[in-house]
Motif scaffolding. Structure first.
Motif, mmCIF file in Angstrom:
data_model
loop_
_atom_site.group_PDB
_atom_site.id
_atom_site.type_symbol
_atom_site.label_atom_id
_atom_site.label_comp_id
_atom_site.label_asym_id
_atom_site.label_seq_id
_atom_site.Cartn_x
_atom_site.Cartn_y
_atom_site.Cartn_z
ATOM 1 N N PRO A 196 -27.558 20.606 -15.934
ATOM 2 C CA PRO A 196 -26.964 20.422 -17.369
ATOM 3 C C PRO A 196 -26.458 18.770 -17.661
ATOM 4 O O PRO A 196 -25.948 18.799 -18.693
ATOM 5 C CB PRO A 196 -25.508 21.397 -17.261
ATOM 6 N N ARG A 197 -26.898 18.095 -16.728
ATOM 7 C CA ARG A 197 -26.398 16.531 -17.028
ATOM 8 C C ARG A 197 -27.438 15.918 -17.707
ATOM 9 O O ARG A 197 -28.557 16.079 -17.989
ATOM 10 C CB ARG A 197 -25.987 15.765 -15.556
ATOM 11 N N GLU A 198 -26.934 14.879 -18.814
ATOM 12 C CA GLU A 198 -27.855 14.398 -19.738
ATOM 13 C C GLU A 198 -28.523 13.294 -18.906
ATOM 14 O O GLU A 198 -28.382 13.050 -17.815
ATOM 15 C CB GLU A 198 -26.855 13.467 -20.526
ATOM 16 N N PRO A 199 -29.831 13.219 -19.476
ATOM 17 C CA PRO A 199 -30.817 12.327 -18.986
ATOM 18 C C PRO A 199 -30.464 10.657 -18.587
ATOM 19 O O PRO A 199 -30.742 9.863 -19.614
ATOM 20 C CB PRO A 199 -32.105 12.453 -19.912
ATOM 21 N N ARG A 200 -29.694 10.387 -17.655
ATOM 22 C CA ARG A 200 -29.288 9.026 -17.386
ATOM 23 C C ARG A 200 -29.848 8.817 -15.862
ATOM 24 O O ARG A 200 -29.737 9.790 -15.191
ATOM 25 C CB ARG A 200 -27.906 8.805 -17.494
ATOM 26 N N LEU A 201 -30.184 7.642 -15.535
ATOM 27 C CA LEU A 201 -30.506 7.255 -14.070
ATOM 28 C C LEU A 201 -29.355 7.685 -13.229
ATOM 29 O O LEU A 201 -29.903 8.048 -12.148
ATOM 30 C CB LEU A 201 -30.637 5.940 -14.218
ATOM 31 N N ILE A 202 -27.936 7.629 -13.440
ATOM 32 C CA ILE A 202 -27.171 8.129 -12.702
ATOM 33 C C ILE A 202 -27.128 9.238 -12.034
ATOM 34 O O ILE A 202 -26.592 9.753 -11.085
ATOM 35 C CB ILE A 202 -25.784 7.572 -13.141
ATOM 36 N N TYR A 203 -27.761 10.303 -12.991
ATOM 37 C CA TYR A 203 -27.806 11.692 -12.810
ATOM 38 C C TYR A 203 -29.101 12.268 -11.871
ATOM 39 O O TYR A 203 -28.992 13.247 -11.837
ATOM 40 C CB TYR A 203 -27.661 12.392 -13.876
ATOM 41 N N ASN A 204 -29.812 11.297 -11.598
ATOM 42 C CA ASN A 204 -31.012 11.743 -10.711
ATOM 43 C C ASN A 204 -31.978 12.895 -11.114
ATOM 44 O O ASN A 204 -32.118 13.757 -10.107
ATOM 45 C CB ASN A 204 -30.531 11.918 -9.210
ATOM 46 N N LEU A 205 -32.207 13.080 -12.373
ATOM 47 C CA LEU A 205 -32.814 14.107 -12.823
ATOM 48 C C LEU A 205 -34.410 14.143 -12.421
ATOM 49 O O LEU A 205 -35.060 15.129 -12.027
ATOM 50 C CB LEU A 205 -32.935 14.115 -14.472
ATOM 51 N N ASP A 206 -34.785 13.058 -12.051
ATOM 52 C CA ASP A 206 -36.461 12.700 -11.514
ATOM 53 C C ASP A 206 -36.178 13.309 -10.033
ATOM 54 O O ASP A 206 -37.400 14.230 -9.669
ATOM 55 C CB ASP A 206 -36.765 11.259 -11.437
ATOM 56 N N ILE A 207 -35.250 13.252 -9.283
ATOM 57 C CA ILE A 207 -35.244 14.036 -7.882
ATOM 58 C C ILE A 207 -35.087 15.473 -8.221
ATOM 59 O O ILE A 207 -35.710 16.256 -7.493
ATOM 60 C CB ILE A 207 -34.040 13.565 -7.097
ATOM 61 N N ILE A 208 -34.498 15.872 -9.046
ATOM 62 C CA ILE A 208 -34.222 17.580 -9.346
ATOM 63 C C ILE A 208 -35.560 18.107 -9.727
ATOM 64 O O ILE A 208 -36.072 19.057 -9.175
ATOM 65 C CB ILE A 208 -33.319 17.863 -10.306
ATOM 66 N N VAL A 209 -36.536 17.261 -10.606
ATOM 67 C CA VAL A 209 -37.896 17.789 -10.724
ATOM 68 C C VAL A 209 -38.790 17.745 -9.598
ATOM 69 O O VAL A 209 -39.408 18.592 -9.258
ATOM 70 C CB VAL A 209 -38.485 16.821 -11.925
ATOM 71 N N LYS A 210 -38.626 16.683 -8.692
ATOM 72 C CA LYS A 210 -39.507 16.661 -7.462
ATOM 73 C C LYS A 210 -39.055 17.848 -6.497
ATOM 74 O O LYS A 210 -39.842 18.646 -5.900
ATOM 75 C CB LYS A 210 -39.530 15.327 -6.633
ATOM 76 N N ALA A 211 -37.856 18.132 -6.488
ATOM 77 C CA ALA A 211 -37.291 19.423 -5.554
ATOM 78 C C ALA A 211 -37.806 20.532 -6.155
ATOM 79 O O ALA A 211 -38.307 21.538 -5.345
ATOM 80 C CB ALA A 211 -35.744 18.913 -5.635
ATOM 81 N N PHE A 212 -37.878 20.915 -7.564
ATOM 82 C CA PHE A 212 -38.283 22.045 -8.171
ATOM 83 C C PHE A 212 -39.779 22.341 -7.880
ATOM 84 O O PHE A 212 -39.908 23.407 -7.568
ATOM 85 C CB PHE A 212 -38.003 21.923 -9.525
ATOM 86 N N HIS A 213 -40.555 21.347 -7.902
ATOM 87 C CA HIS A 213 -42.024 21.322 -7.623
ATOM 88 C C HIS A 213 -42.303 21.903 -6.533
ATOM 89 O O HIS A 213 -42.939 22.786 -6.014
ATOM 90 C CB HIS A 213 -42.588 19.871 -7.633
ATOM 91 N N ILE A 214 -41.277 21.616 -5.156
ATOM 92 C CA ILE A 214 -41.514 22.031 -3.840
ATOM 93 C C ILE A 214 -41.088 23.581 -3.814
ATOM 94 O O ILE A 214 -41.546 24.541 -3.285
ATOM 95 C CB ILE A 214 -40.500 21.358 -2.955
ATOM 96 N N PHE A 215 -39.853 23.718 -4.694
ATOM 97 C CA PHE A 215 -39.392 25.253 -4.764
ATOM 98 C C PHE A 215 -40.078 26.199 -5.268
ATOM 99 O O PHE A 215 -40.293 27.342 -4.950
ATOM 100 C CB PHE A 215 -37.820 25.097 -5.429
#
Length: 370
Positions: A196-215
């Motif tokens: 739910p956090r906005e797309p800003r570097l501080i919120y690490n959305l890129d890491i969430i995407v990579k984790a989801f790929h593994i999930f």
């Protein structure tokens, strides 16, 4: 009672307090002259007069004259600044008392210790010293200071002898309950993880995407829902998704209104946020109240709200660790998971209710304006 706020009319957190306080009090708001979406209720007078703050006294004189004119015309009982930098500095330099300051994690925990990283002027050292001096002076001169977390309180105590109290922004428990009652209670057909956090570097959305790929190797029909905007970082996150072949499994949505956001929480199976730094995130509290399992990153959170009985918190905010935590919750015993989300919901009701926060603020106003 008359309250003059120095605030941002597009700040969801600020406007929740201001709109609620304005129900039974007369309120006006001084804000930046930058064009922004106005989230204040109709009937609240907005003065968009604040230019970018200048460390040069002569550049602030005209604005301070305008502020003092507004004060003379409105005759407030109290001034309340949302954010230390620069709102409380403007308010303090107006000379009006009593003055209440509310800090946020983003200014007292990020801007202050990182020397105002957005400042690019060749006079940056001079500007930093000015901000530090004026920020401390505003805190010292304030009649009351509130903050939203223990970590903020500790930082403020190093800067001022003024009284400091933790008053969390809080979530509107009654409104959320009513919204969920009127909505159809349903989960998505796919196992859904919501970021739910906005797309800003501080919120690490890129890491969430990579984790989801593994999930996805554990849950093939899973779906990830993320916010999107017109920023370079948002475009980068989308490129990562495309590179990992996640186009069918990731849904990008625009910022949601209140009702749609609550429905998004309620239909999700997990809510994930792993920012580099954080305060007391309302997004997490809202998800907890909606009885959704929440995964947090390694930021420091207040233990009375966020602990092993209410949320999952990572030991490392890397995508492998996050993927394993997603998997753990996915495979978790239903009875244990139900107990955790019930605990979380009750904690929010008892310790982070917007109505309780407003009641505390009004008591402070009454005490210092006598």
């Amino acid at each position: 009672m008359k309250v003059l706020f120095f605030s941002s009319e597009n700040s969801h957190h600020d406007c929740k307090w201001i709109n609620q306080i304005a129900i039974e009090n007369e309120v006006e708001v001084i804000a930046s002259n930058v064009n922004r979406v106005n989230q204040l209720n109709s009937g609240i007078r907005l003065h968009k007069i604040l230019p970018p703050y200048s460390y040069k006294t002569r550049n602030r004189k005209e604005t301070l004259d305008q502020i003092r004119e507004i004060i003379t015309n409105f005759q407030p009982d109290v001034i309340h600044s949302m954010y230390l930098f620069p709102n409380s500095i403007w308010a303090n330099q107006s000379g009006f008392k009593p003055h209440v300051i509310t800090t946020r994690g983003s200014d007292i925990l990020v801007e202050y210790p990182n020397n105002y990283h957005n400042v690019t002027s060749k006079f940056k050292p001079l500007i930093n010293r000015h901000f530090n001096k004026e920020g401390k002076l505003a805190l010292e001169n304030a009649q009351f200071v509130t903050c939203t977390s223990n970590l903020q309180k500790e930082r403020i105590k190093h800067l001022t002898s003024s009284e400091v109290q933790i008053i969390r922004t809080g979530v509107d428990v009654a409104k959320i309950d009513l919204t969920l009652q009127k909505s159809e209670s349903r989960r998505n057909e796919s196992y859904t993880i919501f970021s739910p956090r906005e797309p800003r570097l501080i919120y690490n959305l890129d890491i969430i995407v990579k984790a989801f790929h593994i999930f996805l190797s554990y849950c093939e029909n899973a779906k990830l829902v993320m916010l999107s905007n017109d920023s370079d970082y948002s475009r980068k996150v989308k490129q990562i998704c495309e590179g990992l072949g996640l186009k069918k499994n990731v849904e990008f949505i625009q910022e949601l209104g209140f009702k749609d956001l609550m429905q998004q929480y309620a239909s999700a199976n997990q809510v994930v946020m792993i920012p580099k730094s954080d305060g007391t995130p309302n997004t997490a509290l809202e998800a907890m109240l909606c009885k959704v399992p929440v995964i947090l990153g390694t930021a420091t959170y207040d233990n009375d709200l966020f602990n092993q009985k209410t949320v999952s918190q990572l030991s490392n905010s890397d995508h492998h660790t996050l993927a394993l935590e997603m998997k753990r919750i996915y495979e978790m015993d239903k009875a244990k998971l139900s107990e955790q989300i019930e605990n979380a919901s009750n904690v929010v009701r008892n310790h982070a209710n917007l109505c309780d926060s407003i009641e505390q603020i009004i008591k402070i106003y009454s005490a210092i304006s006598k």
